[in-house]
Motif scaffolding. Structure first.
Motif, PDB file in Angstrom:
ATOM      1  N   GLY A   1       0.810  -1.211   0.000  1.00  0.00           N
ATOM      2  CA  GLY A   1       0.000   0.000   0.000  1.00  0.00           C
ATOM      3  C   GLY A   1       0.847   1.266   0.000  1.00  0.00           C
ATOM      4  O   GLY A   1       2.079   1.228  -0.046  1.00  0.00           O
ATOM      5  N   LEU A   2       0.179   2.396   0.070  1.00  0.00           N
ATOM      6  CA  LEU A   2       0.836   3.699  -0.049  1.00  0.00           C
ATOM      7  C   LEU A   2       1.274   4.312   1.278  1.00  0.00           C
ATOM      8  O   LEU A   2       2.055   5.257   1.286  1.00  0.00           O
ATOM      9  N   GLN A   3       0.779   3.807   2.394  1.00  0.00           N
ATOM     10  CA  GLN A   3       1.065   4.427   3.692  1.00  0.00           C
ATOM     11  C   GLN A   3       2.561   4.617   3.978  1.00  0.00           C
ATOM     12  O   GLN A   3       2.969   5.699   4.389  1.00  0.00           O
ATOM     13  N   PRO A   4       3.420   3.618   3.753  1.00  0.00           N
ATOM     14  CA  PRO A   4       4.844   3.843   4.022  1.00  0.00           C
ATOM     15  C   PRO A   4       5.418   5.014   3.212  1.00  0.00           C
ATOM     16  O   PRO A   4       6.245   5.770   3.713  1.00  0.00           O
ATOM     17  N   PHE A   5       4.949   5.183   1.987  1.00  0.00           N
ATOM     18  CA  PHE A   5       5.475   6.250   1.132  1.00  0.00           C
ATOM     19  C   PHE A   5       4.913   7.612   1.520  1.00  0.00           C
ATOM     20  O   PHE A   5       5.594   8.627   1.382  1.00  0.00           O
ATOM     21  N   ARG A   6       3.709   7.640   2.033  1.00  0.00           N
ATOM     22  CA  ARG A   6       3.163   8.903   2.562  1.00  0.00           C
ATOM     23  C   ARG A   6       3.985   9.339   3.786  1.00  0.00           C
ATOM     24  O   ARG A   6       4.280  10.519   3.944  1.00  0.00           O
ATOM     25  N   GLU A   7       4.326   8.380   4.635  1.00  0.00           N
ATOM     26  CA  GLU A   7       5.165   8.687   5.801  1.00  0.00           C
ATOM     27  C   GLU A   7       6.549   9.160   5.356  1.00  0.00           C
ATOM     28  O   GLU A   7       7.088  10.126   5.897  1.00  0.00           O
ATOM     29  N   LEU A   8       7.112   8.494   4.376  1.00  0.00           N
ATOM     30  CA  LEU A   8       8.423   8.841   3.852  1.00  0.00           C
ATOM     31  C   LEU A   8       8.425  10.262   3.288  1.00  0.00           C
ATOM     32  O   LEU A   8       9.372  11.016   3.488  1.00  0.00           O
ATOM     33  N   ALA A   9       7.361  10.650   2.616  1.00  0.00           N
ATOM     34  CA  ALA A   9       7.264  11.988   2.019  1.00  0.00           C
ATOM     35  C   ALA A   9       7.361  13.084   3.075  1.00  0.00           C
ATOM     36  O   ALA A   9       7.927  14.146   2.823  1.00  0.00           O
ATOM     37  N   ARG A  10       6.834  12.824   4.256  1.00  0.00           N
ATOM     38  CA  ARG A  10       6.866  13.830   5.332  1.00  0.00           C
ATOM     39  C   ARG A  10       8.263  14.022   5.919  1.00  0.00           C
ATOM     40  O   ARG A  10       8.508  14.982   6.643  1.00  0.00           O
ATOM     41  N   MET A  11       9.191  13.136   5.589  1.00  0.00           N
ATOM     42  CA  MET A  11      10.543  13.215   6.158  1.00  0.00           C
ATOM     43  C   MET A  11      11.460  14.157   5.390  1.00  0.00           C
ATOM     44  O   MET A  11      12.528  14.497   5.887  1.00  0.00           O
ATOM     45  N   GLY A  12      11.073  14.564   4.194  1.00  0.00           N
ATOM     46  CA  GLY A  12      11.889  15.484   3.410  1.00  0.00           C
ATOM     47  C   GLY A  12      13.122  14.827   2.830  1.00  0.00           C
ATOM     48  O   GLY A  12      13.307  13.617   2.921  1.00  0.00           O
ATOM     49  N   PRO A  13      13.991  15.643   2.226  1.00  0.00           N
ATOM     50  CA  PRO A  13      15.197  15.115   1.576  1.00  0.00           C
ATOM     51  C   PRO A  13      16.099  14.370   2.570  1.00  0.00           C
ATOM     52  O   PRO A  13      16.247  14.776   3.719  1.00  0.00           O
ATOM     53  N   LEU A  14      16.700  13.300   2.072  1.00  0.00           N
ATOM     54  CA  LEU A  14      17.593  12.480   2.886  1.00  0.00           C
ATOM     55  C   LEU A  14      19.021  12.625   2.383  1.00  0.00           C
ATOM     56  O   LEU A  14      19.258  12.622   1.174  1.00  0.00           O
ATOM     57  N   PRO A  15      19.976  12.712   3.284  1.00  0.00           N
ATOM     58  CA  PRO A  15      21.383  12.693   2.851  1.00  0.00           C
ATOM     59  C   PRO A  15      21.697  11.333   2.221  1.00  0.00           C
ATOM     60  O   PRO A  15      21.122  10.311   2.611  1.00  0.00           O
ATOM     61  N   LEU A  16      22.604  11.318   1.276  1.00  0.00           N
ATOM     62  CA  LEU A  16      23.006  10.068   0.644  1.00  0.00           C
ATOM     63  C   LEU A  16      23.536   9.107   1.711  1.00  0.00           C
ATOM     64  O   LEU A  16      24.354   9.479   2.545  1.00  0.00           O
TER      65      LEU A  16
END
Length: 154
Positions: free
Chosen positions: A45-60
């Protein structure tokens, strides 16, 4: 213990799985699902990706945790294994593994399944990616039961 198996990452019986993600700069809904992320979206489902979107850019090389959606895991560890040009480096692979292990330690998880970070979208040769992931795990996964999954269709 580190095991290498062939199969599907999402079929592993572990506490958490690792998703080889990107730097989280583009919105997840703009990306064409592929690899582990595509399978996660289809089956979890989409829930993990919705949560991920709220975290903003990630360092490599960074790692963050989300829920597992409808999948039977305690969580998903997303690692920023590829740069803005969709390429992995030896350092991004090593850092991704080390940071994924750190997130699992923080949550008390004991069993993890990793894909071949850097192979696929990251452009790394599968054998070289496997060697880098194994070396990083051998350096830091002492207390974990780890399965490294080489993706193979059944």
């Amino acid at each position: 213990m580190i095991r290498v198996v062939e199969g599907d990452l999402l079929d592993q019986r572990v506490d958490a799985i690792v998703n080889a993600w990107n730097r989280n700069v583009l919105p997840w809904w703009l990306l064409v699902p592929q690899g582990v992320s595509g399978a996660l979206k289809r089956r979890g489902g989409l829930q993990p990706f919705r949560e991920l979107a709220r975290m903003g850019p990630l360092p490599l090389g960074a790692a963050v945790v989300t829920s597992a959606g409808t999948l039977p895991y305690q969580g998903i560890i997303h690692v920023a294994g590829i740069n803005l040009l969709w390429r992995a480096s030896e350092q991004s692979i090593r850092d991704s593994v080390a940071n994924a292990l750190a997130r699992a330690r923080e949550r008390g998880w004991r069993s993890l399944a990793f894909p071949l970070i850097g192979a696929g979208s990251g452009g790394f040769d599968e054998e070289k990616a496997l060697a880098l992931v194994r070396a990083a795990l051998e350096a830091g996964a002492g207390e974990f039961d780890v399965t490294v999954v080489r993706y193979r269709k059944r």
